[in-house]
Write a protein that holds these residues in place. Structure first.
Motif, short mmCIF file in Angstrom:
data_model
loop_
_atom_site.label_atom_id
_atom_site.label_comp_id
_atom_site.label_asym_id
_atom_site.label_seq_id
_atom_site.Cartn_x
_atom_site.Cartn_y
_atom_site.Cartn_z
N LEU A 92 52.68 96.81 63.64
CA LEU A 92 51.30 96.37 63.40
C LEU A 92 51.16 94.94 63.93
CD1 LEU A 92 50.91 97.76 59.76
CD2 LEU A 92 49.56 98.50 61.74
N PRO A 93 49.92 94.51 64.24
CA PRO A 93 49.76 93.15 64.75
C PRO A 93 50.21 92.12 63.71
CG PRO A 93 47.74 94.43 65.05
CD PRO A 93 48.65 95.24 64.19
N GLU A 94 50.98 91.16 64.14
CA GLU A 94 51.51 90.17 63.21
C GLU A 94 50.39 89.38 62.53
OE1 GLU A 94 55.45 88.47 63.84
OE2 GLU A 94 54.49 86.51 63.77
N SER A 95 49.31 89.14 63.26
CA SER A 95 48.20 88.39 62.66
C SER A 95 47.61 89.16 61.48
CB SER A 95 47.12 88.12 63.71
OG SER A 95 46.56 89.33 64.17
N ALA A 96 47.54 90.50 61.60
CA ALA A 96 47.02 91.32 60.50
C ALA A 96 47.94 91.23 59.29
CB ALA A 96 46.87 92.77 60.96
N LEU A 97 49.23 91.31 59.54
CA LEU A 97 50.20 91.24 58.44
C LEU A 97 50.15 89.87 57.76
CD1 LEU A 97 53.27 92.98 60.12
CD2 LEU A 97 51.75 93.96 58.41
N LYS A 98 50.00 88.81 58.56
CA LYS A 98 49.98 87.46 57.98
C LYS A 98 48.74 87.24 57.11
CE LYS A 98 53.14 84.86 60.84
NZ LYS A 98 53.35 84.04 62.04
N THR A 99 47.59 87.74 57.57
CA THR A 99 46.38 87.63 56.75
C THR A 99 46.56 88.41 55.45
OG1 THR A 99 45.04 87.44 58.75
CG2 THR A 99 43.88 88.03 56.73
N ALA B 9 55.95 88.58 49.05
CA ALA B 9 57.12 87.87 49.56
C ALA B 9 57.78 88.62 50.72
CB ALA B 9 58.13 87.65 48.44
N GLU B 10 57.85 89.96 50.62
CA GLU B 10 58.58 90.70 51.66
C GLU B 10 57.65 91.44 52.62
OE1 GLU B 10 61.34 92.71 49.10
OE2 GLU B 10 60.00 94.37 48.68
N LEU B 11 56.38 91.04 52.65
CA LEU B 11 55.41 91.79 53.47
C LEU B 11 55.75 91.80 54.95
CD1 LEU B 11 51.75 92.31 52.81
CD2 LEU B 11 52.40 91.75 55.14
N LEU B 12 56.23 90.70 55.48
CA LEU B 12 56.52 90.65 56.92
C LEU B 12 57.94 91.05 57.29
CD1 LEU B 12 54.09 88.03 56.95
CD2 LEU B 12 54.59 88.72 59.29
N ASN B 13 58.81 91.04 56.31
CA ASN B 13 60.20 91.35 56.60
C ASN B 13 60.81 92.03 55.39
OD1 ASN B 13 62.83 91.50 57.46
ND2 ASN B 13 63.05 89.32 57.94
N PHE B 14 60.88 93.36 55.45
CA PHE B 14 61.32 94.15 54.31
C PHE B 14 62.84 94.30 54.31
CE2 PHE B 14 62.05 98.48 52.43
CZ PHE B 14 61.82 98.10 51.11
N ARG B 15 63.47 93.74 53.31
CA ARG B 15 64.92 93.85 53.12
C ARG B 15 65.73 93.54 54.38
NH1 ARG B 15 64.97 99.23 49.14
NH2 ARG B 15 63.65 98.31 47.58
N SER C 207 57.82 95.03 58.52
CA SER C 207 57.12 95.25 57.27
C SER C 207 57.42 96.66 56.77
CB SER C 207 55.61 95.11 57.47
OG SER C 207 54.92 95.44 56.28
N VAL C 208 57.37 96.86 55.47
CA VAL C 208 57.53 98.23 54.94
C VAL C 208 56.41 99.12 55.50
CG1 VAL C 208 56.19 97.94 52.80
CG2 VAL C 208 58.12 99.51 52.83
N MET C 209 55.31 98.52 55.93
CA MET C 209 54.20 99.29 56.55
C MET C 209 54.53 99.77 57.95
SD MET C 209 50.81 97.18 55.42
CE MET C 209 51.40 95.52 55.06
N GLU C 210 55.58 99.22 58.54
CA GLU C 210 55.89 99.52 59.94
C GLU C 210 57.10 100.44 60.11
OE1 GLU C 210 54.66 95.51 62.29
OE2 GLU C 210 56.34 95.27 60.89
N ILE C 211 57.80 100.72 59.01
CA ILE C 211 59.04 101.49 59.19
C ILE C 211 58.77 102.99 59.10
CG2 ILE C 211 60.51 99.61 58.39
CD1 ILE C 211 60.81 101.07 55.72
N SER C 212 59.59 103.75 59.79
CA SER C 212 59.42 105.20 59.83
C SER C 212 59.63 105.80 58.45
CB SER C 212 60.43 105.81 60.79
OG SER C 212 60.45 107.22 60.65
N HIS C 213 58.79 106.79 58.14
CA HIS C 213 58.97 107.51 56.87
C HIS C 213 60.22 108.38 56.89
CE1 HIS C 213 56.91 110.16 59.63
NE2 HIS C 213 57.11 111.19 58.85
#
Lengths: 361, 361
Positions: free
Chosen positions: A16-23, B26-32, B37-43
């Motif tokens: 996902l776009p990093e700017s979206a994640l940062k917001t 805290a972990e939104l941009l870098n999960f573990r 992001s947890v939003m970006e990893i494969s299910h």
């Protein structure tokens, strides 16, 4: 690893776009001074409606969606649409399906529950390595619609043209939505699972010609009725609010990049050099045939499964992650969705060259 | 406003544990340490499967779900289950429905598409101000299941007992899941839209007796088949990953509070004093009858719609937000789900007392 060290080539959910994640991170606990997270506010509140309207309006602008078409923001994924489409459109009759990969085959299979499926073409005989030409498509005169999957994530092929059909054009654009210009007015229905190019998993965008609504089979669940969802503004029940919020932030990024035209340039900037390299490579082979190749999912392989595995492992150690091919095809796959930076594609290409130099005996 | 200044009494989506939100932030941009992001990893990744398994295991522990029952994590909300339940369980026959409010009425209406609905009881004649007794329930001898909604969010009533029925017990527990102990083994199926007590909107938890799976009507979409979802571990297609992640974080909070037993104590600590006050109030009236009152949604009113509106407005100015009643009932409503701190309920009570003192003529 840190975020700077990783390029994520996953087929979806994906980058996902990093700017979206940062917001999202910055306002996660307090959305626009409400004292609440966007995850905690009512879907019927003015504050959420603003988010919903904003996302919908951006999508309308970006894709130039005409007033004849409604944009629905739904749950359920493509697999739900495999059933919803025939339940709403087949009217107990017949529909044409182009079977060019994994998901179109599944869609056709599901549609058989609700009517008669006519296969307009299939590329199964050559392992779905290509997209049929317009001349190869065989339509049934009674068909209510023609269904095709614009980009085949598993096989790495993509329709380079919008097919013409005698009935309503229906397309699964999950993998390549917003990556290139599409004339929405030609379509009866476009849908996309949002987890590849638009938002986290849990949201499905459906763009439907309002003239097609209201033809549901009697067994259609209310939640799957396009007519009901049009009438309720996608708010028959609680929508996936967080995903809609992330969609809004992602579309904001797309607009700031220059819209779909910019995304179109980016897909070339990412993929063209990789395909050129593959065609001249002494180690790697591209899976899809020229003229049918996907800009979103590049499928390729080395001469052996062992070397493929080594490639995946070594790439990951350098932060180039999720390059393993789908289990159906084996081999390798690099997914380059809209939010993948050109630098990521370049880093992959550099590594491929290095790997080739090392392993070409 | 800041987060410290707001108590959110919304009926759903609604308040989430602050600890869960803070971890997510805290972990939104870098999960573990994945760099993603947890939003970006494969299910299908091991990293996400860990999250999925953890959430499922916590739910099994917290609710003491027996091995006979599967826990499914799905999309679509309660409205989807209104159709999925009869599509999977009615077998073209009959089902008993208790109509005690808005959502049970909708569930019964949807079920009529798939079989014959027998109303086991209805409290519509008294404006759904109470829950029927066991003796009032009239069952059909042919029914495949008995359906009831454990807590009526709109009307503020809640079943204080688990009914007995001659067929499979099916319950919508969206509003009160995890707020009190339930013997899951007595149920054929329990489901809950997760946006009130468990996660952001976009996730539906279904706990189903595996012996009931495999009876779908032929028109059932694959995505709505419990059998298919059991066989695929809820991963027929991409699940709502972010919501499942937030579920895991929320259940972590529930466990740390002391589990369902602690939630049960909290619901009393929040609601008992408010009901006591309402029963002695010279200004406010409780809507639901004693013995039928919800711990999750307290419905009440002043003598006039104008004063109700003033109450809502003045409360909001003090950070007590979303106290307006549902449009069907009018009046006022305070939703006190699991994550609402006792301090929030106390702040509301203090304000009610003050408002009474000011407005009681």
């Amino acid at each position: 690893m840190t975020r700077d060290q990783v390029y994520n080539f996953a087929a979806g959910p994906s980058v996902l776009p990093e700017s979206a994640l940062k917001t999202a991170q910055a306002e996660l606990l307090n959305f626009r001074g409400s004292g609440m997270s966007v995850m905690e506010i009512s879907h019927r509140s003015a504050l959420f409606q603003e988010v919903f309207d904003s996302a919908q309006a951006k999508l309308r602008r970006l894709m130039n969606v005409p007033d004849t078409h409604e944009i629905l923001l739904l749950q359920g994924g493509a697999t739900t649409q495999f059933a919803a489409i025939p339940m709403n459109l087949i009217e107990g009759g017949c529909a044409d399906y182009a079977v060019t990969g994994n998901f179109s085959a599944k869609a056709a299979e599901e549609a058989e529950k609700y009517g008669s499926v006519h296969i307009a073409c299939s590329t199964a005989d050559t392992g779905h390595d290509r997209i049929p030409t317009q001349a190869e498509l065989r339509f049934s005169p009674e068909a209510k619609y023609f269904y095709y999957c614009a980009n085949n994530t598993v096989y790495g092929t993509e329709w380079q043209y919008t097919p013409s059909a005698p009935s309503a054009l229906v397309s699964d654009m999950s993998s390549d939505i917003l990556s290139r210009e599409v004339d929405v007015s030609k379509f009866g229905l476009i849908y996309a699972g949002a987890q590849k190019n638009m938002s986290p998993a849990g949201l499905t965008v459906v763009i439907v010609d309002k003239a097609l609504a209201g033809r549901e089979l009697p067994c259609t669940p209310k939640i799957l009725s396009y007519k009901t969802m049009i009438e309720t503004g996608s708010l028959l029940n609680t929508p996936p609010c967080w995903c809609i919020y992330m969609l809004d932030l992602t579309l904001d990024w797309v607009e700031k990049q220059g819209g779909v035209k910019a995304m179109d340039e980016l897909r070339h900037a990412r993929a063209d050099r990789i395909y050129d390299f593959l065609d001249g490579s002494r180690l790697f082979t591209a899976r899809a045939l020229p003229g049918s190749r996907s800009y979103m999912n590049i499928t390729f392989r080395t001469p052996s499964a062992e070397l493929d595995a080594e490639f995946v492992k070594e790439a990951a150690s350098r932060g180039l992650v999720n390059l393993k091919g789908h289990k159906v095809t084996g081999g390798l796959r690099a997914s380059l969705y809209n939010a993948m930076p050109v630098e990521g594609a370049q880093a992959l290409l550099d590594f491929m060259k290095e790997f080739e130099a090392k392993h070409h005996g």
